[in-house]
Design a protein around this motif. Structure first.
Motif, PDB file in Angstrom:
ATOM      1  N   ASP A  57       0.811  -1.132  -0.114  1.00 51.14           N
ATOM      2  CA  ASP A  57      -0.003  -0.100   0.040  1.00 51.14           C
ATOM      3  C   ASP A  57       0.806   1.209   0.024  1.00 51.14           C
ATOM      4  O   ASP A  57       1.591   1.454   0.989  1.00 51.14           O
ATOM      5  CB  ASP A  57      -0.957  -0.090   1.167  1.00 51.14           C
ATOM      6  N   MET A  58       0.928   2.165  -1.117  1.00 53.44           N
ATOM      7  CA  MET A  58       1.701   3.162  -1.019  1.00 53.44           C
ATOM      8  C   MET A  58       1.270   4.392  -0.242  1.00 53.44           C
ATOM      9  O   MET A  58       1.986   5.419  -0.045  1.00 53.44           O
ATOM     10  CB  MET A  58       1.545   3.848  -2.715  1.00 53.44           C
ATOM     11  N   ARG A  59       0.136   4.109   0.516  1.00 44.05           N
ATOM     12  CA  ARG A  59      -0.375   5.206   1.524  1.00 44.05           C
ATOM     13  C   ARG A  59       0.458   4.596   2.836  1.00 44.05           C
ATOM     14  O   ARG A  59       0.448   5.319   3.978  1.00 44.05           O
ATOM     15  CB  ARG A  59      -1.961   4.973   1.617  1.00 44.05           C
ATOM     16  N   SER A  60       1.172   3.579   3.103  1.00 41.97           N
ATOM     17  CA  SER A  60       1.771   3.198   4.289  1.00 41.97           C
ATOM     18  C   SER A  60       3.205   3.758   4.275  1.00 41.97           C
ATOM     19  O   SER A  60       3.776   3.648   3.241  1.00 41.97           O
ATOM     20  CB  SER A  60       1.775   1.440   4.415  1.00 41.97           C
ATOM     21  N   PHE A  61       3.799   4.048   5.436  1.00 43.07           N
ATOM     22  CA  PHE A  61       4.973   4.513   5.548  1.00 43.07           C
ATOM     23  C   PHE A  61       5.974   3.800   6.538  1.00 43.07           C
ATOM     24  O   PHE A  61       5.222   3.385   7.456  1.00 43.07           O
ATOM     25  CB  PHE A  61       5.176   6.102   5.851  1.00 43.07           C
ATOM     26  N   PHE A  62       7.191   3.594   6.062  1.00 41.41           N
ATOM     27  CA  PHE A  62       7.949   2.781   7.204  1.00 41.41           C
ATOM     28  C   PHE A  62       8.993   3.751   7.351  1.00 41.41           C
ATOM     29  O   PHE A  62       9.557   4.671   7.058  1.00 41.41           O
ATOM     30  CB  PHE A  62       8.453   1.648   6.356  1.00 41.41           C
ATOM     31  N   THR A  63       9.577   3.361   8.683  1.00 41.23           N
ATOM     32  CA  THR A  63      10.842   3.883   9.307  1.00 41.23           C
ATOM     33  C   THR A  63      11.952   2.523   9.546  1.00 41.23           C
ATOM     34  O   THR A  63      11.498   1.571   9.794  1.00 41.23           O
ATOM     35  CB  THR A  63      10.638   4.390  10.819  1.00 41.23           C
ATOM     36  N   LEU A  64      13.062   2.975   8.894  1.00 38.10           N
ATOM     37  CA  LEU A  64      14.052   1.981   8.965  1.00 38.10           C
ATOM     38  C   LEU A  64      15.309   2.650   9.904  1.00 38.10           C
ATOM     39  O   LEU A  64      15.804   3.678   9.940  1.00 38.10           O
ATOM     40  CB  LEU A  64      14.588   1.929   7.530  1.00 38.10           C
ATOM     41  N   ILE A  65      15.353   1.267  10.803  1.00 43.38           N
ATOM     42  CA  ILE A  65      16.531   1.905  11.727  1.00 43.38           C
ATOM     43  C   ILE A  65      17.739   0.771  11.818  1.00 43.38           C
ATOM     44  O   ILE A  65      17.344  -0.390  11.589  1.00 43.38           O
ATOM     45  CB  ILE A  65      15.888   1.705  13.006  1.00 43.38           C
ATOM     46  N   MET A  66      18.936   1.205  11.553  1.00 47.01           N
ATOM     47  CA  MET A  66      20.093   0.352  11.575  1.00 47.01           C
ATOM     48  C   MET A  66      20.946   0.543  12.884  1.00 47.01           C
ATOM     49  O   MET A  66      21.275   1.557  13.388  1.00 47.01           O
ATOM     50  CB  MET A  66      20.846   0.695  10.600  1.00 47.01           C
ATOM     51  N   THR A  67      21.047  -0.385  13.846  1.00 50.62           N
ATOM     52  CA  THR A  67      21.707  -0.227  14.932  1.00 50.62           C
ATOM     53  C   THR A  67      22.544  -1.393  15.170  1.00 50.62           C
ATOM     54  O   THR A  67      22.575  -2.358  14.383  1.00 50.62           O
ATOM     55  CB  THR A  67      21.054  -0.299  16.199  1.00 50.62           C
ATOM     56  N   ASP A  68      23.673  -1.024  15.913  1.00 49.47           N
ATOM     57  CA  ASP A  68      24.583  -2.298  16.512  1.00 49.47           C
ATOM     58  C   ASP A  68      24.418  -2.504  17.810  1.00 49.47           C
ATOM     59  O   ASP A  68      24.566  -1.666  18.770  1.00 49.47           O
ATOM     60  CB  ASP A  68      25.990  -1.656  16.391  1.00 49.47           C
ATOM     61  N   PRO A  69      23.788  -3.971  18.219  1.00 54.88           N
ATOM     62  CA  PRO A  69      23.179  -4.141  19.384  1.00 54.88           C
ATOM     63  C   PRO A  69      24.378  -4.332  20.500  1.00 54.88           C
ATOM     64  O   PRO A  69      24.117  -4.470  21.563  1.00 54.88           O
ATOM     65  CB  PRO A  69      22.190  -5.148  19.269  1.00 54.88           C
ATOM     66  N   ASP A  70      25.547  -4.730  19.950  1.00 52.27           N
ATOM     67  CA  ASP A  70      26.549  -5.144  21.030  1.00 52.27           C
ATOM     68  C   ASP A  70      27.778  -4.422  20.817  1.00 52.27           C
ATOM     69  O   ASP A  70      29.051  -4.826  20.863  1.00 52.27           O
ATOM     70  CB  ASP A  70      26.708  -6.661  20.713  1.00 52.27           C
ATOM     71  N   VAL A  71      27.930  -3.131  20.690  1.00 52.89           N
ATOM     72  CA  VAL A  71      28.917  -2.062  20.592  1.00 52.89           C
ATOM     73  C   VAL A  71      29.593  -2.201  22.000  1.00 52.89           C
ATOM     74  O   VAL A  71      29.005  -1.763  23.072  1.00 52.89           O
ATOM     75  CB  VAL A  71      28.539  -0.536  20.109  1.00 52.89           C
ATOM     76  N   PRO A  72      31.005  -2.119  22.269  1.00 54.30           N
ATOM     77  CA  PRO A  72      31.859  -2.324  21.011  1.00 54.30           C
ATOM     78  C   PRO A  72      32.158  -3.610  20.640  1.00 54.30           C
ATOM     79  O   PRO A  72      32.728  -3.995  19.677  1.00 54.30           O
ATOM     80  CB  PRO A  72      33.286  -1.788  21.469  1.00 54.30           C
ATOM     81  N   PRO A  74      30.810  -8.257  21.322  1.00 52.51           N
ATOM     82  CA  PRO A  74      29.813  -9.257  22.089  1.00 52.51           C
ATOM     83  C   PRO A  74      30.184  -9.385  23.338  1.00 52.51           C
ATOM     84  O   PRO A  74      29.280  -9.642  24.375  1.00 52.51           O
ATOM     85  CB  PRO A  74      29.820 -10.388  20.976  1.00 52.51           C
ATOM     86  N   SER A  75      31.597  -9.447  23.822  1.00 51.92           N
ATOM     87  CA  SER A  75      31.952  -9.821  25.074  1.00 51.92           C
ATOM     88  C   SER A  75      31.734  -8.845  26.109  1.00 51.92           C
ATOM     89  O   SER A  75      31.384  -8.884  27.280  1.00 51.92           O
ATOM     90  CB  SER A  75      33.342 -10.209  25.019  1.00 51.92           C
ATOM     91  N   ASP A  76      31.513  -7.425  25.756  1.00 51.68           N
ATOM     92  CA  ASP A  76      31.308  -6.408  26.387  1.00 51.68           C
ATOM     93  C   ASP A  76      30.521  -5.052  25.874  1.00 51.68           C
ATOM     94  O   ASP A  76      31.193  -4.016  25.397  1.00 51.68           O
ATOM     95  CB  ASP A  76      32.751  -5.666  27.075  1.00 51.68           C
ATOM     96  N   PRO A  77      29.495  -5.371  25.570  1.00 50.45           N
ATOM     97  CA  PRO A  77      28.501  -4.336  24.741  1.00 50.45           C
ATOM     98  C   PRO A  77      28.054  -3.219  25.493  1.00 50.45           C
ATOM     99  O   PRO A  77      26.880  -2.944  25.740  1.00 50.45           O
ATOM    100  CB  PRO A  77      27.390  -5.088  24.303  1.00 50.45           C
ATOM    101  N   TYR A  78      28.996  -2.482  26.242  1.00 45.53           N
ATOM    102  CA  TYR A  78      28.503  -1.540  27.172  1.00 45.53           C
ATOM    103  C   TYR A  78      27.839  -0.319  26.657  1.00 45.53           C
ATOM    104  O   TYR A  78      27.221   0.508  27.186  1.00 45.53           O
ATOM    105  CB  TYR A  78      29.670  -1.088  28.070  1.00 45.53           C
ATOM    106  N   LEU A  79      27.976  -0.182  25.401  1.00 44.19           N
ATOM    107  CA  LEU A  79      27.418   1.125  24.577  1.00 44.19           C
ATOM    108  C   LEU A  79      26.129   0.827  23.993  1.00 44.19           C
ATOM    109  O   LEU A  79      25.686   1.524  23.120  1.00 44.19           O
ATOM    110  CB  LEU A  79      28.448   1.675  23.450  1.00 44.19           C
ATOM    111  N   ARG A  80      25.705  -0.720  23.973  1.00 46.34           N
ATOM    112  CA  ARG A  80      24.607  -1.201  23.285  1.00 46.34           C
ATOM    113  C   ARG A  80      23.408   0.001  23.574  1.00 46.34           C
ATOM    114  O   ARG A  80      23.241   0.607  24.459  1.00 46.34           O
ATOM    115  CB  ARG A  80      23.836  -2.466  23.868  1.00 46.34           C
ATOM    116  N   GLU A  81      22.430  -0.070  22.669  1.00 48.25           N
ATOM    117  CA  GLU A  81      22.696  -0.183  21.141  1.00 48.25           C
ATOM    118  C   GLU A  81      23.361   1.194  20.616  1.00 48.25           C
ATOM    119  O   GLU A  81      22.949   2.274  20.938  1.00 48.25           O
ATOM    120  CB  GLU A  81      21.127  -0.207  20.449  1.00 48.25           C
ATOM    121  N   HIS A  82      24.081   1.099  19.596  1.00 47.53           N
ATOM    122  CA  HIS A  82      24.719   2.129  18.709  1.00 47.53           C
ATOM    123  C   HIS A  82      23.728   2.379  17.639  1.00 47.53           C
ATOM    124  O   HIS A  82      23.792   1.604  16.698  1.00 47.53           O
ATOM    125  CB  HIS A  82      26.046   1.963  18.483  1.00 47.53           C
ATOM    126  N   LEU A  83      23.337   3.515  17.447  1.00 46.16           N
ATOM    127  CA  LEU A  83      22.472   3.860  16.048  1.00 46.16           C
ATOM    128  C   LEU A  83      23.388   4.408  14.974  1.00 46.16           C
ATOM    129  O   LEU A  83      24.147   5.264  15.047  1.00 46.16           O
ATOM    130  CB  LEU A  83      21.569   5.201  16.440  1.00 46.16           C
TER     131      LEU A  83
END
Length: 154
Positions: A57-72, A74-83
């Motif tokens: 439906d061309m009347r629908s609009f979407f938002t696309l988000i790209m994040t990194d969920p385990d910054v910096p 996977p062993s210590d993702p203290y900045l999660r999520e990074h946009l």
């Protein structure tokens, strides 16, 4: 359909469980299609991806988000999520261009971004599609092999 997203902890860490209702494909460098859970090297994802949203439906609009969920990492993702980025007002049945038409409130920080809270604050509802990949740092040996291959092509 959601199993790779659950195994990869996207559902749980980033998103609540949802029922996909729209097909979405993401391709980097014209030939590297993103498949859930596949490993891509950083040199593969340095350019803007082509994102196709197959809404009905061309009347629908979407938002696309790209994040990194385990910054910096996977062993210590203290900045999660990074946009990394947000694209808004993507009409259904179109490729996502990277025009910035802001219809949502901008996050105050790219570090410690929270997709769930952002969607709630902007009344976006549950996701309609999601895809993820793992990015691994390249070893020095792998970079040398890639550089030699480039030299042979030149």
């Amino acid at each position: 359909m959601l199993e790779p997203l659950s195994v990869g902890r996207v559902i749980g860490d980033v998103l609540d469980s949802f029922t996909p209702t729209v097909k979405m494909s993401v391709t980097f460098n014209c030939n590297k299609q993103v498949c859930n859970g596949h490993e891509l090297f950083p040199f593969t994802v340095t350019t803007k991806p082509k994102v196709e949203v197959h809404g009905s439906d061309m009347r629908s609009f979407f938002t696309l988000i790209m994040t990194d969920p385990d910054v910096p990492g996977p062993s210590d993702p203290y900045l999660r999520e990074h946009l990394h980025w947000i694209v808004t007002d993507i009409p259904g049945t179109t490729d996502a261009t990277f025009e910035k038409r802001q219809s949502v409130s901008s996050p105050s920080s790219r570090d410690h971004f929270n997709t769930r809270k952002f969607a709630e604050a902007n009344e976006l509802g549950l996701p309609v599609a999601a895809v993820f990949f793992d990015a691994q740092r390249e070893t020095a040996a792998r970079r040398r092999v890639k550089d030699r291959a480039r030299e042979r092509r030149a």
